[in-house]
Design an enzyme around this catalytic site. Structure first.
Site, mmCIF file in Angstrom:
data_model
loop_
_atom_site.group_PDB
_atom_site.id
_atom_site.type_symbol
_atom_site.label_atom_id
_atom_site.label_comp_id
_atom_site.label_asym_id
_atom_site.label_seq_id
_atom_site.Cartn_x
_atom_site.Cartn_y
_atom_site.Cartn_z
ATOM 1 C CB THR A 147 61.956 -69.812 87.278
ATOM 2 O OG1 THR A 147 61.615 -69.151 86.074
ATOM 3 C CG2 THR A 147 63.046 -68.987 87.963
ATOM 4 C CG ASP A 148 61.690 -70.551 81.855
ATOM 5 O OD1 ASP A 148 61.346 -69.688 82.693
ATOM 6 O OD2 ASP A 148 61.052 -70.753 80.799
ATOM 7 C CD GLU A 149 60.719 -65.487 84.694
ATOM 8 O OE1 GLU A 149 61.124 -64.355 84.990
ATOM 9 O OE2 GLU A 149 59.519 -65.821 84.737
ATOM 10 C CE1 TYR A 173 60.690 -65.711 90.927
ATOM 11 C CE2 TYR A 173 60.781 -65.587 88.532
ATOM 12 C CZ TYR A 173 60.521 -66.302 89.685
ATOM 13 O OH TYR A 173 60.102 -67.614 89.604
ATOM 14 C CE LYS A 177 62.972 -69.746 92.215
ATOM 15 N NZ LYS A 177 62.339 -70.466 93.369
HETATM 16 P P1 NAD Z 1 53.273 -68.049 94.393
HETATM 17 O O1 NAD Z 1 53.748 -66.640 94.493
HETATM 18 O O2 NAD Z 1 51.917 -68.315 93.860
HETATM 19 O O3 NAD Z 1 53.349 -68.756 95.830
HETATM 20 C C1 NAD Z 1 54.431 -68.582 96.691
HETATM 21 C C2 NAD Z 1 54.042 -69.174 98.038
HETATM 22 O O4 NAD Z 1 55.171 -69.045 98.916
HETATM 23 C C3 NAD Z 1 52.873 -68.455 98.711
HETATM 24 O O5 NAD Z 1 51.994 -69.391 99.279
HETATM 25 C C4 NAD Z 1 53.547 -67.620 99.799
HETATM 26 O O6 NAD Z 1 52.704 -67.383 100.916
HETATM 27 C C5 NAD Z 1 54.725 -68.511 100.157
HETATM 28 N N1 NAD Z 1 55.851 -67.760 100.748
HETATM 29 C C6 NAD Z 1 56.409 -66.609 100.287
HETATM 30 N N2 NAD Z 1 57.400 -66.220 101.099
HETATM 31 C C7 NAD Z 1 57.499 -67.154 102.080
HETATM 32 C C8 NAD Z 1 58.338 -67.323 103.207
HETATM 33 N N3 NAD Z 1 59.301 -66.430 103.485
HETATM 34 N N4 NAD Z 1 58.150 -68.398 104.004
HETATM 35 C C9 NAD Z 1 57.177 -69.300 103.725
HETATM 36 N N5 NAD Z 1 56.347 -69.190 102.690
HETATM 37 C C10 NAD Z 1 56.503 -68.133 101.859
HETATM 38 O O7 NAD Z 1 54.387 -68.793 93.540
HETATM 39 P P2 NAD Z 1 54.229 -69.963 92.471
HETATM 40 O O8 NAD Z 1 53.891 -69.385 91.159
HETATM 41 O O9 NAD Z 1 53.364 -71.021 93.061
HETATM 42 O O10 NAD Z 1 55.728 -70.473 92.407
HETATM 43 C C11 NAD Z 1 56.212 -71.468 93.314
HETATM 44 C C12 NAD Z 1 57.669 -71.744 93.011
HETATM 45 O O11 NAD Z 1 57.802 -72.171 91.660
HETATM 46 C C13 NAD Z 1 58.552 -70.514 93.159
HETATM 47 O O12 NAD Z 1 59.777 -70.908 93.749
HETATM 48 C C14 NAD Z 1 58.787 -70.046 91.727
HETATM 49 O O13 NAD Z 1 60.025 -69.412 91.595
HETATM 50 C C15 NAD Z 1 58.755 -71.371 90.980
HETATM 51 N N6 NAD Z 1 58.302 -71.295 89.585
HETATM 52 C C16 NAD Z 1 57.144 -70.645 89.254
HETATM 53 C C17 NAD Z 1 56.712 -70.628 87.920
HETATM 54 C C18 NAD Z 1 55.428 -69.973 87.524
HETATM 55 O O14 NAD Z 1 55.116 -69.888 86.327
HETATM 56 N N7 NAD Z 1 54.586 -69.516 88.450
HETATM 57 C C19 NAD Z 1 57.484 -71.266 86.930
HETATM 58 C C20 NAD Z 1 58.665 -71.916 87.316
HETATM 59 C C21 NAD Z 1 59.060 -71.937 88.641
HETATM 60 P P1 TYD Z 2 53.965 -63.061 83.956
HETATM 61 O O1 TYD Z 2 52.712 -63.853 84.050
HETATM 62 O O2 TYD Z 2 54.187 -61.946 84.910
HETATM 63 O O3 TYD Z 2 55.175 -64.100 83.979
HETATM 64 P P2 TYD Z 2 56.769 -63.870 83.690
HETATM 65 O O4 TYD Z 2 57.063 -62.429 83.695
HETATM 66 O O5 TYD Z 2 57.369 -64.573 84.864
HETATM 67 O O6 TYD Z 2 57.036 -64.540 82.382
HETATM 68 O O7 TYD Z 2 54.046 -62.453 82.500
HETATM 69 C C1 TYD Z 2 54.017 -63.285 81.350
HETATM 70 C C2 TYD Z 2 54.247 -62.406 80.143
HETATM 71 O O8 TYD Z 2 53.120 -61.525 80.012
HETATM 72 C C3 TYD Z 2 55.461 -61.503 80.270
HETATM 73 O O9 TYD Z 2 56.090 -61.394 79.005
HETATM 74 C C4 TYD Z 2 54.884 -60.158 80.694
HETATM 75 C C5 TYD Z 2 53.525 -60.149 80.025
HETATM 76 N N1 TYD Z 2 52.466 -59.387 80.743
HETATM 77 C C6 TYD Z 2 51.708 -58.433 80.056
HETATM 78 O O10 TYD Z 2 51.903 -58.205 78.844
HETATM 79 N N2 TYD Z 2 50.749 -57.759 80.742
HETATM 80 C C7 TYD Z 2 50.507 -57.970 82.075
HETATM 81 O O11 TYD Z 2 49.622 -57.281 82.650
HETATM 82 C C8 TYD Z 2 51.274 -58.962 82.761
HETATM 83 C C9 TYD Z 2 51.051 -59.241 84.229
HETATM 84 C C10 TYD Z 2 52.241 -59.658 82.049
#
Ligand code: NAD
Ligand code: TYD
Length: 387
Positions: A147-149, A173, A177
């Site tokens: 992630t970019d975070e 988080y 990461k």
């Molecule tokens: P998500 O929370 O929707 O899904 C996570 C998945 O991992 C789930 O299916 C869960 O059951 C599985 N999981 C969790 N713990 C596990 C374990 N110990 N063993 C096996 N499986 C396990 O997450 P996401 O949003 O799909 O993100 C996927 C990846 O992409 C993550 O690594 C996250 O850091 C990265 N990412 C997410 C975003 C975003 O905006 N959602 C952006 C950039 C990077």
């Molecule tokens: P989120 O979807 O949790 O992603 P991330 O924290 O990984 O960027 O949140 C996106 C943005 O929205 C973040 O600045 C937090 C804000 N947010 C709210 O304002 N209200 C909410 O209920 C949630 C879940 C997020």
């Protein structure tokens, strides 16, 4: 569990890939995209936490090119067995705890899965890589999805994150990461594991669990519940449609250079308030009969997230210039598609938000003053004061 032999048949000779966390939001979109693109067989190892939903992959569950394994990436024995059995040509590592607010309430699971889990996977991949020879060894890749975070927060004028931006994670988080990224880097440099890291901005699209901003706001608005905007709503995120992330990962897997990091993003910086008001306008248009129109009246400013990062922005020029990847969706087209998907898939939302999810809503929003539903409707119109 199916055999390596079957994998080869199903993939027309292409070796399989091992995906972790493929039942989650991005993982399931990636798996669907990969299979549709004829990428070859997929073995999906997923623990099925609250965020994992096998229903996301219902359309491929009977495909001979798809194998689901219910298990934990922290189970070293299971991971080693899967690698031996399926002999994948790549590991695509999505599995993680992924929600910042949950990491603030309970960081332990984040350290366990995101750090320990990645460590266990790297060790297993290293041992497996040691057994490969010839072209199999040459082409093997470990793709770490991050992630970019990890880069921390930006001031309004600062240039977007690039691959050399120093790591400065601010939430549990992000720190977990960042730790996993450092482990991957070390396994490349010390042990020669052919790994690549991608750092992507905020994703949105189908199958995103409704604890994250966009699906939460859609689900709440449809039920006439408050739309809880943290703080002043002026935090900026750089949004990417999940299908574009999936295509970026395919390109990186195919042509990315070992040991490199690629930033992935769509160049769509928006404040949270802009995102929420745009969603409200889309819902006004797409659900004209709604009794909650105009949906923007549901916006409610609530107590901010502790340590809330102010701005993220991704510079994806390396990925675009070197590997020729470009995002296809604009924020406008992607958001409309997303809202339409959630409107057409109310049953999915219902099924994933029953039970334990309700407890999370109470826990996260109870103390912020944003837990109220339509009956209470103490709303503040968008643009008015904040706390
Ligand atoms: P998500 O929370 O929707 O899904 C996570 C998945 O991992 C789930 O299916 C869960 O059951 C599985 N999981 C969790 N713990 C596990 C374990 N110990 N063993 C096996 N499986 C396990 O997450 P996401 O949003 O799909 O993100 C996927 C990846 O992409 C993550 O690594 C996250 O850091 C990265 N990412 C997410 C975003 C975003 O905006 N959602 C952006 C950039 C990077
Ligand atoms: P989120 O979807 O949790 O992603 P991330 O924290 O990984 O960027 O949140 C996106 C943005 O929205 C973040 O600045 C937090 C804000 N947010 C709210 O304002 N209200 C909410 O209920 C949630 C879940 C997020």
């Amino acid at each position: 569990m199916r055999s390596d032999h079957n994998d080869k048949i199903a993939g027309n000779g292409l070796g399989s890939i091992l995906v972790t966390g493929g039942a989650g939001f991005i993982g399931s979109n990636f798996v669907l995209d990969w299979l549709a693109a004829g990428g070859g067989p997929v073995v999906n190892l997923d623990k099925l936490t609250y965020a994992g939903n096998p229903e996301n992959l219902a359309s491929v569950q009977h495909s001979p090119a798809y194998t689901f394994v219910h298990g934990d990436i922290c189970d070293a024995e299971l991971v080693a067995k899967l690698l031996q059995e399926h002999k994948p040509r790549a590991i695509v590592h999505f599995a993680a705890e992924s929600h910042v607010d949950r990491s603030i309430v309970g960081p332990e699971a984040f350290l366990r899965t995101n750090i320990d889990g990645t460590f266990i996977l790297l060790q297993a991949a290293r041992a497996y890589y040691g057994t490969l020879e010839g072209s199999q060894r040459e082409s093997f890749r470990f793709l770490h999805v991050s992630t970019d975070e990890v880069y921390g927060t930006l001031t309004p004028e600062a240039p977007a994150f690039h691959e050399d931006t120093p790591y400065a994670p601010n939430s549990p988080y992000a720190a977990s990461k960042a730790s996993s990224d450092h482990l991957v880097r070390a396994w490349v440099h010390t042990y020669g594991l052919p790994a690549i890291i991608t750092n992507c901005s905020n994703n949105y699209g189908p199958y995103q669990f409704p604890e994250k901003l966009i699906p939460l706001m859609i689900a709440n608005a449809l039920q006439g519940k408050a739309l809880p905007v943290y703080g002043d709503g002026q935090q900026i995120r750089d949004w990417l449609y999940v299908g574009d992330h999936a295509s970026a990962l395919r390109v990186v897997l195919q042509s990315g250079r070992v040991g490199e990091t690629y930033n992935v993003g769509g160049g769509n910086q928006r404040s949270n308030l802009e995102v929420v008001t745009t969603l409200c306008e889309l819902l006004d248009e797409l659900v004209p009969e709604s009794k909650f129109k105009p949906h923007v009246q549901l916006v409610k400013y609530v107590t901010d997230r502790p340590g809330h990062d102010r701005r993220y922005a991704i510079d994806a020029r390396k990925l675009e210039g070197e590997l020729g990847w470009h995002a296809e969706e604009s924020f406008e087209t992607g958001l409309r598609k997303t809202v339409e998907w959630y409107l057409a898939n109310a049953a999915w939302v219902e099924s994933v938000t029953s039970g334990a999810y309700q407890q999370w809503v109470k826990q996260n929003y109870g103390g912020r003053g944003g837990e109220d539903a339509a009956e209470e409707r103490t709303t503040i119109a968008a643009g008015e004061g904040s706390r």
